[in-house]
Design a protein around this motif. Structure first.
Motif, PDB file in Angstrom:
ATOM      1  N   LEU A  40       0.804  -1.217   0.000  1.00 24.42           N
ATOM      2  CA  LEU A  40       0.000   0.000   0.000  1.00 24.42           C
ATOM      3  C   LEU A  40       0.842   1.275   0.000  1.00 24.42           C
ATOM      4  O   LEU A  40       0.317   2.344  -0.277  1.00 24.42           O
ATOM      5  CB  LEU A  40      -0.949   0.008   1.198  1.00 24.42           C
ATOM      6  N   THR A  41       2.117   1.175   0.316  1.00 25.02           N
ATOM      7  CA  THR A  41       2.954   2.371   0.360  1.00 25.02           C
ATOM      8  C   THR A  41       3.874   2.513  -0.843  1.00 25.02           C
ATOM      9  O   THR A  41       4.589   3.495  -0.946  1.00 25.02           O
ATOM     10  CB  THR A  41       3.806   2.387   1.636  1.00 25.02           C
ATOM     11  N   ILE A  42       3.868   1.543  -1.754  1.00 22.99           N
ATOM     12  CA  ILE A  42       4.698   1.641  -2.953  1.00 22.99           C
ATOM     13  C   ILE A  42       3.936   2.428  -4.012  1.00 22.99           C
ATOM     14  O   ILE A  42       2.830   2.055  -4.391  1.00 22.99           O
ATOM     15  CB  ILE A  42       5.055   0.238  -3.498  1.00 22.99           C
ATOM     16  N   PRO A  43       4.497   3.537  -4.507  1.00 17.22           N
ATOM     17  CA  PRO A  43       3.802   4.268  -5.563  1.00 17.22           C
ATOM     18  C   PRO A  43       3.860   3.484  -6.875  1.00 17.22           C
ATOM     19  O   PRO A  43       4.922   3.061  -7.317  1.00 17.22           O
ATOM     20  CB  PRO A  43       4.571   5.578  -5.657  1.00 17.22           C
ATOM     21  N   THR A  44       2.719   3.273  -7.487  1.00 16.12           N
ATOM     22  CA  THR A  44       2.677   2.499  -8.719  1.00 16.12           C
ATOM     23  C   THR A  44       2.528   3.385  -9.949  1.00 16.12           C
ATOM     24  O   THR A  44       2.919   2.993 -11.038  1.00 16.12           O
ATOM     25  CB  THR A  44       1.505   1.500  -8.689  1.00 16.12           C
ATOM     26  N   ASP A  45       1.953   4.562  -9.789  1.00 12.08           N
ATOM     27  CA  ASP A  45       1.741   5.448 -10.921  1.00 12.08           C
ATOM     28  C   ASP A  45       2.889   6.441 -11.041  1.00 12.08           C
ATOM     29  O   ASP A  45       3.443   6.888 -10.042  1.00 12.08           O
ATOM     30  CB  ASP A  45       0.435   6.222 -10.748  1.00 12.08           C
ATOM     31  N   PRO A  46       3.237   6.804 -12.261  1.00  9.24           N
ATOM     32  CA  PRO A  46       4.251   7.854 -12.409  1.00  9.24           C
ATOM     33  C   PRO A  46       3.674   9.194 -11.943  1.00  9.24           C
ATOM     34  O   PRO A  46       2.455   9.379 -11.919  1.00  9.24           O
ATOM     35  CB  PRO A  46       4.534   7.868 -13.908  1.00  9.24           C
ATOM     36  N   PRO A  47       4.527  10.113 -11.564  1.00  8.87           N
ATOM     37  CA  PRO A  47       4.030  11.412 -11.105  1.00  8.87           C
ATOM     38  C   PRO A  47       3.251  12.123 -12.215  1.00  8.87           C
ATOM     39  O   PRO A  47       3.618  12.068 -13.377  1.00  8.87           O
ATOM     40  CB  PRO A  47       5.276  12.197 -10.722  1.00  8.87           C
ATOM     41  N   SER A  48       2.199  12.771 -11.851  1.00  9.06           N
ATOM     42  CA  SER A  48       1.358  13.476 -12.807  1.00  9.06           C
ATOM     43  C   SER A  48       1.897  14.887 -13.029  1.00  9.06           C
ATOM     44  O   SER A  48       2.586  15.461 -12.178  1.00  9.06           O
ATOM     45  CB  SER A  48      -0.066  13.543 -12.252  1.00  9.06           C
ATOM     46  N   ILE A  49       1.541  15.450 -14.171  1.00 13.28           N
ATOM     47  CA  ILE A  49       1.946  16.840 -14.416  1.00 13.28           C
ATOM     48  C   ILE A  49       1.155  17.781 -13.514  1.00 13.28           C
ATOM     49  O   ILE A  49       1.541  18.930 -13.315  1.00 13.28           O
ATOM     50  CB  ILE A  49       1.745  17.225 -15.896  1.00 13.28           C
ATOM     51  N   PHE A  50       0.051  17.288 -12.964  1.00 15.04           N
ATOM     52  CA  PHE A  50      -0.765  18.124 -12.095  1.00 15.04           C
ATOM     53  C   PHE A  50      -0.254  18.130 -10.655  1.00 15.04           C
ATOM     54  O   PHE A  50      -0.808  18.837  -9.815  1.00 15.04           O
ATOM     55  CB  PHE A  50      -2.218  17.645 -12.132  1.00 15.04           C
ATOM     56  N   ASP A  51       0.800  17.371 -10.361  1.00 15.78           N
ATOM     57  CA  ASP A  51       1.368  17.362  -9.016  1.00 15.78           C
ATOM     58  C   ASP A  51       2.283  18.550  -8.767  1.00 15.78           C
ATOM     59  O   ASP A  51       2.673  18.810  -7.637  1.00 15.78           O
ATOM     60  CB  ASP A  51       2.147  16.069  -8.769  1.00 15.78           C
ATOM     61  N   LYS A  52       2.643  19.264  -9.809  1.00 14.76           N
ATOM     62  CA  LYS A  52       3.528  20.428  -9.671  1.00 14.76           C
ATOM     63  C   LYS A  52       2.710  21.645  -9.248  1.00 14.76           C
ATOM     64  O   LYS A  52       1.520  21.736  -9.537  1.00 14.76           O
ATOM     65  CB  LYS A  52       4.216  20.718 -11.004  1.00 14.76           C
ATOM     66  N   PRO A  53       3.338  22.612  -8.591  1.00 11.64           N
ATOM     67  CA  PRO A  53       2.605  23.834  -8.243  1.00 11.64           C
ATOM     68  C   PRO A  53       2.267  24.644  -9.499  1.00 11.64           C
ATOM     69  O   PRO A  53       2.977  24.596 -10.499  1.00 11.64           O
ATOM     70  CB  PRO A  53       3.559  24.592  -7.319  1.00 11.64           C
ATOM     71  N   LEU A  54       1.187  25.363  -9.413  1.00 11.64           N
ATOM     72  CA  LEU A  54       0.775  26.179 -10.540  1.00 11.64           C
ATOM     73  C   LEU A  54       1.689  27.382 -10.698  1.00 11.64           C
ATOM     74  O   LEU A  54       2.082  28.006  -9.710  1.00 11.64           O
ATOM     75  CB  LEU A  54      -0.655  26.679 -10.330  1.00 11.64           C
ATOM     76  N   PRO A  55       2.042  27.733 -11.932  1.00 11.97           N
ATOM     77  CA  PRO A  55       2.830  28.945 -12.125  1.00 11.97           C
ATOM     78  C   PRO A  55       1.946  30.176 -11.884  1.00 11.97           C
ATOM     79  O   PRO A  55       0.841  30.269 -12.375  1.00 11.97           O
ATOM     80  CB  PRO A  55       3.286  28.845 -13.579  1.00 11.97           C
ATOM     81  N   MET A  56       2.447  31.081 -11.081  1.00 16.05           N
ATOM     82  CA  MET A  56       1.702  32.290 -10.765  1.00 16.05           C
ATOM     83  C   MET A  56       2.322  33.484 -11.503  1.00 16.05           C
ATOM     84  O   MET A  56       3.543  33.537 -11.695  1.00 16.05           O
ATOM     85  CB  MET A  56       1.754  32.561  -9.258  1.00 16.05           C
ATOM     86  N   PRO A  57       1.510  34.407 -11.907  1.00 17.60           N
ATOM     87  CA  PRO A  57       2.061  35.605 -12.576  1.00 17.60           C
ATOM     88  C   PRO A  57       2.881  36.441 -11.605  1.00 17.60           C
ATOM     89  O   PRO A  57       2.619  36.473 -10.399  1.00 17.60           O
ATOM     90  CB  PRO A  57       0.810  36.359 -13.056  1.00 17.60           C
ATOM     91  N   ALA A  58       3.858  37.138 -12.154  1.00 21.39           N
ATOM     92  CA  ALA A  58       4.768  37.942 -11.321  1.00 21.39           C
ATOM     93  C   ALA A  58       4.058  39.138 -10.702  1.00 21.39           C
ATOM     94  O   ALA A  58       4.506  39.667  -9.693  1.00 21.39           O
ATOM     95  CB  ALA A  58       5.946  38.414 -12.151  1.00 21.39           C
ATOM     96  N   GLU A  59       2.948  39.563 -11.291  1.00 20.75           N
ATOM     97  CA  GLU A  59       2.248  40.735 -10.777  1.00 20.75           C
ATOM     98  C   GLU A  59       1.629  40.494  -9.408  1.00 20.75           C
ATOM     99  O   GLU A  59       1.376  41.418  -8.641  1.00 20.75           O
ATOM    100  CB  GLU A  59       1.115  41.162 -11.738  1.00 20.75           C
ATOM    101  N   ILE A  60       1.379  39.253  -9.072  1.00 17.68           N
ATOM    102  CA  ILE A  60       0.750  38.959  -7.786  1.00 17.68           C
ATOM    103  C   ILE A  60       1.734  39.170  -6.640  1.00 17.68           C
ATOM    104  O   ILE A  60       1.365  39.606  -5.567  1.00 17.68           O
ATOM    105  CB  ILE A  60       0.197  37.513  -7.782  1.00 17.68           C
ATOM    106  N   GLY A  61       2.993  38.831  -6.873  1.00 22.82           N
ATOM    107  CA  GLY A  61       4.023  39.029  -5.854  1.00 22.82           C
ATOM    108  C   GLY A  61       3.974  38.012  -4.731  1.00 22.82           C
ATOM    109  O   GLY A  61       4.142  38.346  -3.565  1.00 22.82           O
ATOM    110  N   LEU A  62       3.691  36.772  -5.054  1.00 23.74           N
ATOM    111  CA  LEU A  62       3.604  35.727  -4.028  1.00 23.74           C
ATOM    112  C   LEU A  62       4.910  34.992  -3.807  1.00 23.74           C
ATOM    113  O   LEU A  62       4.951  34.076  -3.004  1.00 23.74           O
ATOM    114  CB  LEU A  62       2.520  34.703  -4.413  1.00 23.74           C
ATOM    115  N   LYS A  63       5.963  35.363  -4.446  1.00 27.30           N
ATOM    116  CA  LYS A  63       7.238  34.664  -4.275  1.00 27.30           C
ATOM    117  C   LYS A  63       7.850  34.993  -3.007  1.00 27.30           C
ATOM    118  O   LYS A  63       8.049  35.022  -2.049  1.00 27.30           O
ATOM    119  CB  LYS A  63       8.220  35.013  -5.391  1.00 27.30           C
TER     120      LYS A  63
END
Length: 63
Positions: A40-63
């Protein structure tokens, strides 16, 4: 049974627990639990592209 009696019987090779069937049953149960936990603890699926954080625009200033 006092802990000192238990240790003395364990050192001298006497069976301090009693029945061997209970010990075997406990061993089988713990092996089954370890096997299920391993599968139950062995990952069987490859990592999804949706597991990455979303890119945020620079105008928001959340960095």
């Amino acid at each position: 049974m006092k802990p000192s009696d238990f240790l003395r019987r364990l050192i001298h090779g006497d069976n301090p627990e009693g029945g061997g069937a209970a010990t075997l049953r406990n061993l089988v149960v713990w092996l089954f639990i370890a096997l299920v936990a391993t599968f139950l603890t062995i990952p069987t699926d490859p990592p999804s592209i949706f597991d990455k954080p979303l890119p945020m625009p620079a105008e928001i200033g959340l960095k």
